[in-house]
Every structure is written in C-alpha cells, then in structure tokens.
Write a protein that holds these residues in place. Sequence first.
Motif, PDB file in Angstrom:
ATOM      1  N   ALA A  84      30.195 -25.672  26.309  1.00 33.31           N
ATOM      2  CA  ALA A  84      30.297 -24.276  26.758  1.00 33.31           C
ATOM      3  C   ALA A  84      31.060 -24.213  28.089  1.00 33.31           C
ATOM      4  O   ALA A  84      31.879 -23.316  28.306  1.00 33.31           O
ATOM      5  N   CYS A  85      30.804 -25.190  28.965  1.00 33.09           N
ATOM      6  CA  CYS A  85      31.545 -25.249  30.249  1.00 33.09           C
ATOM      7  C   CYS A  85      33.033 -25.458  29.970  1.00 33.09           C
ATOM      8  O   CYS A  85      33.892 -24.769  30.532  1.00 33.09           O
ATOM      9  N   ALA A  86      33.319 -26.422  29.075  1.00 29.47           N
ATOM     10  CA  ALA A  86      34.723 -26.722  28.735  1.00 29.47           C
ATOM     11  C   ALA A  86      35.405 -25.488  28.134  1.00 29.47           C
ATOM     12  O   ALA A  86      36.578 -25.214  28.411  1.00 29.47           O
ATOM     13  N   ALA A  87      34.665 -24.740  27.311  1.00 33.80           N
ATOM     14  CA  ALA A  87      35.237 -23.550  26.666  1.00 33.80           C
ATOM     15  C   ALA A  87      35.615 -22.497  27.710  1.00 33.80           C
ATOM     16  O   ALA A  87      36.669 -21.855  27.611  1.00 33.80           O
ATOM     17  N   VAL A  88      34.774 -22.338  28.723  1.00 34.19           N
ATOM     18  CA  VAL A  88      35.076 -21.330  29.759  1.00 34.19           C
ATOM     19  C   VAL A  88      36.261 -21.806  30.613  1.00 34.19           C
ATOM     20  O   VAL A  88      37.158 -21.014  30.940  1.00 34.19           O
ATOM     21  N   VAL A  89      36.298 -23.086  30.928  1.00 31.84           N
ATOM     22  CA  VAL A  89      37.448 -23.630  31.673  1.00 31.84           C
ATOM     23  C   VAL A  89      38.720 -23.397  30.856  1.00 31.84           C
ATOM     24  O   VAL A  89      39.741 -22.927  31.373  1.00 31.84           O
ATOM     25  N   SER A  90      38.631 -23.683  29.558  1.00 28.91           N
ATOM     26  CA  SER A  90      39.777 -23.486  28.671  1.00 28.91           C
ATOM     27  C   SER A  90      40.226 -22.022  28.670  1.00 28.91           C
ATOM     28  O   SER A  90      41.425 -21.726  28.730  1.00 28.91           O
TER      29      SER A  90
END
Length: 288
Positions: A229-235
């Motif tokens: 979920a963190c990676a998705a928001v960074v993306s």
Amino acid sequence: MKFTKMHGLGNQYIFVNQFEEKLLEEELRELAIEVSDIFTGIGSDGLILIGPSETADLQMRVFNKDGSEAKNCGNGLRCVAKYAYDNALVSSKEMTIETLGGIVQATVTVNDTTNTVELVTVDMGVPRLKAEEIPLLNSSKSPAIQEKIQVDEGEWSMTAVSMGNPHAVIYVDDINEAPLTTVGPVIEKHARFPEGVNVEFVEQISKTEMHFRVWERGSGVTQACGTGACAAVVSSVLNGFSEKGEEVLVHLAGGDLYITWDKDDRVWMKGPCETICEGVYYKKSERK
Ligand SMILES: N[C@@H](CCC[C@H](N)C(=O)O)C(=O)O
C-alpha cells in the motif's frame, strides 16, 4: 512452541516471541511453511519472529508462506508494535523496530478506557526508487515509472518501488477485473526481478483514494499488504495521480489503510491490527 496469531486487515501471521522461545536458524524456513499450512498447520500468510535487537527496541524477522525471508512487512510491523505494547516488551507507546530493510519507528494509539491498541502508525522510511535498489534488471529508466514488462499474458506497464522489499505497481480501470492470479505470479517470478517482486494492482479513484489488490511474493493472494500500500501511494505520486504530503485512503481486500508520502520523503502508514488467538504449536518433528 508458544505462538500468537495476529492480523493486519486480514494479512495473518504466526508470531513467535524470541525473548522466550528459542528457535534454531536452520529450522525457520521449514517452520514458516509448516505453520502457514491451513490443513496441517495453523494457517497463515507466514511466520514473524519478534526478538531482541542491538540497534532498536525490537527486531522483526518475516518469513513468507513458502519459507522465503522478506526484508519488510507493513502489516507485520503494526502487529509487532501492538504485541510489544500488550506484552510489555517496551515501556513506551513509541518504539523502534529493526527489520532487514532498516529501522522503523512505530507508535501505538491506545483507547484509554479499554486499554486496547486501536491503531498503529509507522514511519516506514524513505522509499528506494533506483532500479538497482528494487532490484529490477534492464530498466529503460530509473526510477522505473510506467516501465514496460512483457509476459505471456501481454505487455504491462508497472512502476517499481522498494519499501525495503520490492513492489511492482500496475494500474487497472476496474479493480474487480485485476488479473491477480494470472499476471501476479508471472511477474512475481519474472527474470527481470532477480529477487522476485510483490505485485500490486491499483484502481485510482481520486488523488486521495484508491482500490488495491495484491499478489505477494512467497505468499500469493493476501487480504492486504502494508508495504505494498505504501509502494502504491509512492507510485501514484510519481505518476502524478496523487500528491506528496496528502494522505491517501487505500481500500484493500481486508480493510483500509491511511498512507502519506510526506514532503520530507518519508512514508507514513496508519491502520489497525488484532490478536486472533494464542496457543501452543506442536512442530511436525515433535508430534506423536
Ligand atoms: N504482507 C506484507 C509483506 C510480506 C513480505 C512480502 N511478501 C515480500 O516477500 O516482500 C506487508 O504487509 O507488507
């Protein structure tokens, strides 16, 4: 072996307190496979060890369902913080936790009437975006934003982000149509990811809201993935769909997480976790 089963939004792990329970290094991989089995074990997405650390208040080690060791686990970190607070392994609501991906800081929010941990906020640190940090081979650009990847199921555009562990984020128009169990496992083991990758499908609803599903490296489909979920928001920030400094509500299969990629470059994750049960597990080698 004494264990506690906990979950963060349905991402379920067996936790072993290594302050009390001594396990041998050479048995850990097999033990993770064993306890995760829904038929002959306890049933989980993996095994998490909570132990002493020389550099932080605690150490967390994460083993996926297939026995592979991961460098980080967002839902695991929230559970570890709750476990540590509930079992007085720490004396403060704020604590540092060492992972193979680095040291993070976690803070529990406690309901003073019931004295239960309701939420855990984790400073997940600075995402790593260089292709070699993921690691991702033959990337046409670094950071790998909307990088093309070819599989039998067609060509997909992914954005690669490391939160200590590797993630490939793919945008879809309808989350219910995400090719989770077909494209997920193929990209997970694609030769361009020498250490494998967690594969996330995202339907962006607005700048501050998204739907999310995950195929996890080493565990398959899970109800939630905190680092994912963190990676998705960074993306989404890298792709211009969300903004730095604005909290994003991420709807996972098992519930919601609140994620912010701060202007100082750190990623914050806020969400719940629960203790399911505690018990004694008989290792296969000890069964009568
Ligand atoms: N479910 C986790 C991530 C667990 C590790 C992952 N499967 C990997 O191999 O990197 C989370 O909540 O972040």
